[in-house]
Enzyme design. Structure first.
Site, PDB file in Angstrom:
ATOM      1  N   GLY A  48     -16.962 -76.981 -82.560  1.00 56.16           N
ATOM      2  CA  GLY A  48     -17.231 -78.410 -82.558  1.00 56.16           C
ATOM      3  C   GLY A  48     -18.479 -78.855 -83.302  1.00 56.16           C
ATOM      4  N   ASP A 104     -22.110 -80.078 -80.124  1.00 54.47           N
ATOM      5  CA  ASP A 104     -21.335 -81.285 -80.394  1.00 54.47           C
ATOM      6  C   ASP A 104     -21.446 -82.252 -79.212  1.00 54.47           C
ATOM      7  OD1 ASP A 104     -19.972 -79.541 -78.694  1.00 54.47           O
ATOM      8  OD2 ASP A 104     -18.065 -79.654 -79.769  1.00 54.47           O
ATOM      9  N   ASP A 107     -20.701 -82.019 -71.546  1.00 55.26           N
ATOM     10  CA  ASP A 107     -19.961 -82.707 -70.487  1.00 55.26           C
ATOM     11  C   ASP A 107     -20.530 -82.257 -69.146  1.00 55.26           C
ATOM     12  OD1 ASP A 107     -18.173 -84.009 -68.908  1.00 55.26           O
ATOM     13  OD2 ASP A 107     -16.385 -82.981 -69.617  1.00 55.26           O
ATOM     14  N   LYS A 135     -21.964 -86.756 -72.177  1.00 53.42           N
ATOM     15  CA  LYS A 135     -21.156 -87.491 -71.193  1.00 53.42           C
ATOM     16  C   LYS A 135     -22.015 -87.780 -69.956  1.00 53.42           C
ATOM     17  CE  LYS A 135     -16.785 -87.011 -72.905  1.00 53.42           C
ATOM     18  NZ  LYS A 135     -15.849 -86.072 -72.268  1.00 53.42           N
ATOM     19  N   PHE A 157     -12.345 -88.771 -72.627  1.00 55.93           N
ATOM     20  CA  PHE A 157     -12.151 -87.689 -73.587  1.00 55.93           C
ATOM     21  C   PHE A 157     -12.200 -88.277 -74.996  1.00 55.93           C
ATOM     22  CE2 PHE A 157     -10.031 -84.388 -76.004  1.00 55.93           C
ATOM     23  CZ  PHE A 157     -10.670 -83.266 -75.497  1.00 55.93           C
ATOM     24  N   VAL A 158     -13.037 -87.704 -75.848  1.00 60.62           N
ATOM     25  CA  VAL A 158     -13.216 -88.244 -77.202  1.00 60.62           C
ATOM     26  C   VAL A 158     -12.864 -87.210 -78.265  1.00 60.62           C
ATOM     27  CG1 VAL A 158     -14.969 -89.945 -76.574  1.00 60.62           C
ATOM     28  CG2 VAL A 158     -15.678 -87.628 -77.142  1.00 60.62           C
TER      29      VAL A 158
HETATM   30  P1  IMP Z   1     -19.186 -78.505 -70.752  1.00 57.24           P
HETATM   31  O1  IMP Z   1     -19.373 -77.040 -70.487  1.00 57.24           O
HETATM   32  O2  IMP Z   1     -18.401 -79.176 -69.651  1.00 57.24           O
HETATM   33  O3  IMP Z   1     -20.487 -79.213 -71.030  1.00 57.24           O
HETATM   34  O4  IMP Z   1     -18.234 -78.615 -72.004  1.00 57.24           O
HETATM   35  C1  IMP Z   1     -18.732 -78.654 -73.284  1.00 57.24           C
HETATM   36  C2  IMP Z   1     -17.679 -78.341 -74.321  1.00 57.24           C
HETATM   37  O5  IMP Z   1     -16.390 -78.873 -73.969  1.00 57.24           O
HETATM   38  C3  IMP Z   1     -18.060 -79.029 -75.624  1.00 57.24           C
HETATM   39  O6  IMP Z   1     -18.860 -78.191 -76.426  1.00 57.24           O
HETATM   40  C4  IMP Z   1     -16.711 -79.334 -76.241  1.00 57.24           C
HETATM   41  O7  IMP Z   1     -16.266 -78.235 -76.994  1.00 57.24           O
HETATM   42  C5  IMP Z   1     -15.803 -79.551 -75.054  1.00 57.24           C
HETATM   43  N1  IMP Z   1     -15.683 -80.992 -74.713  1.00 57.24           N
HETATM   44  C6  IMP Z   1     -16.247 -81.649 -73.669  1.00 57.24           C
HETATM   45  N2  IMP Z   1     -15.919 -82.960 -73.650  1.00 57.24           N
HETATM   46  C7  IMP Z   1     -15.119 -83.141 -74.730  1.00 57.24           C
HETATM   47  C8  IMP Z   1     -14.440 -84.313 -75.276  1.00 57.24           C
HETATM   48  O8  IMP Z   1     -14.508 -85.445 -74.773  1.00 57.24           O
HETATM   49  N3  IMP Z   1     -13.707 -84.096 -76.401  1.00 57.24           N
HETATM   50  C9  IMP Z   1     -13.607 -82.878 -77.007  1.00 57.24           C
HETATM   51  N4  IMP Z   1     -14.218 -81.766 -76.529  1.00 57.24           N
HETATM   52  C10 IMP Z   1     -14.966 -81.903 -75.399  1.00 57.24           C
HETATM   53 MG    MG Z   2     -18.413 -76.994 -78.057  1.00 58.85          MG
END
Ligand code: IMP
Ligand code: MG
Length: 185
Positions: A48, A104, A107, A135, A157-158
């Protein structure tokens, strides 16, 4: 790829191409000011962060080295679990060096928190984090302190500017949301 190629698959544009460029100029200034006179190893988290790495790196005056890591976080569908596995490790030895993790989007922050722990154990001089998007969950949980953030987004979700849905739409120059019918395909 642009909005025309998306047809009815695109719901809304949340961050335009111009807004991304302007914000990256501001972030590059702040990051240059922080590293003043030093070098930095930029660590991009595949896949990403490819777009933000390429664009941010070109705006920095600080001497940089680029390296990449690929991690997979086990999880179902659009949520990550925090159980992370390294698919591709760094080529560079980061001991004693300034490391800038370039993400990128954050979340839950679980992926990043794992990554920071992992890289910290390799004894770099300094670790900082830059994420283009964030997020609300990441702000609430404060799982990891992010040093530079491009944009805070709503809890949707984006896609675009590196972000995918089922590996598609990464090459959109803006960030947007998908129409509900896309998820039903
Ligand atoms: P986390 O571990 O929940 O913070 O997830 C982070 C990873 O999930 C990011 O590096 C993205 O690859 C993916 N991700 C989280 N939210 C989105 C979204 O809204 N669109 C696309 N990929 C996302
Ligand atoms: Mg990622």
């Amino acid at each position: 790829m642009d909005a025309n190629d998306m047809g009815s698959d695109l719901k809304d544009i949340l961050v335009s191409e111009d807004e991304i460029t302007t914000r990256l100029d501001e972030l590059a200034k702040a990051i240059d000011a922080y590293y003043a006179g030093e070098e930095v190893l930029m660590v991009g988290v595949l896949r990403g962060s490819a777009m933000v790495m390429a664009d941010l790196a070109r705006k920095l005056h600080t001497p940089i080295t680029m390296d990449w890591m690929a991690v997979s976080s086990y999880g179902s569908g659009t949520k990550s679990s925090g159980v992370v596995r390294i698919l591709k490790d760094l080529t560079e030895d980061i001991m004693g060096r300034n490391v800038l993790i370039v993400e990128d989007i954050i979340d839950s922050g679980l992926t990043l928190s794992w990554l920071v722990q992992n890289l910290t154990s390799r004894e770099p001089k300094d670790i900082k984090i830059m994420s283009m998007f964030r997020k609300p969950e990441a702000v609430r949980s404060m799982e990891v302190p992010v040093d530079w953030v491009g944009f805070d987004l709503p809890d949707e979700f984006v896609i675009g500017y590196g972000l995918d849905y089922a590996e598609r739409y990464r090459n959109l120059p803006f960030v947007g949301t998908l129409a509900p019918h896309v998820y039903e395909k």
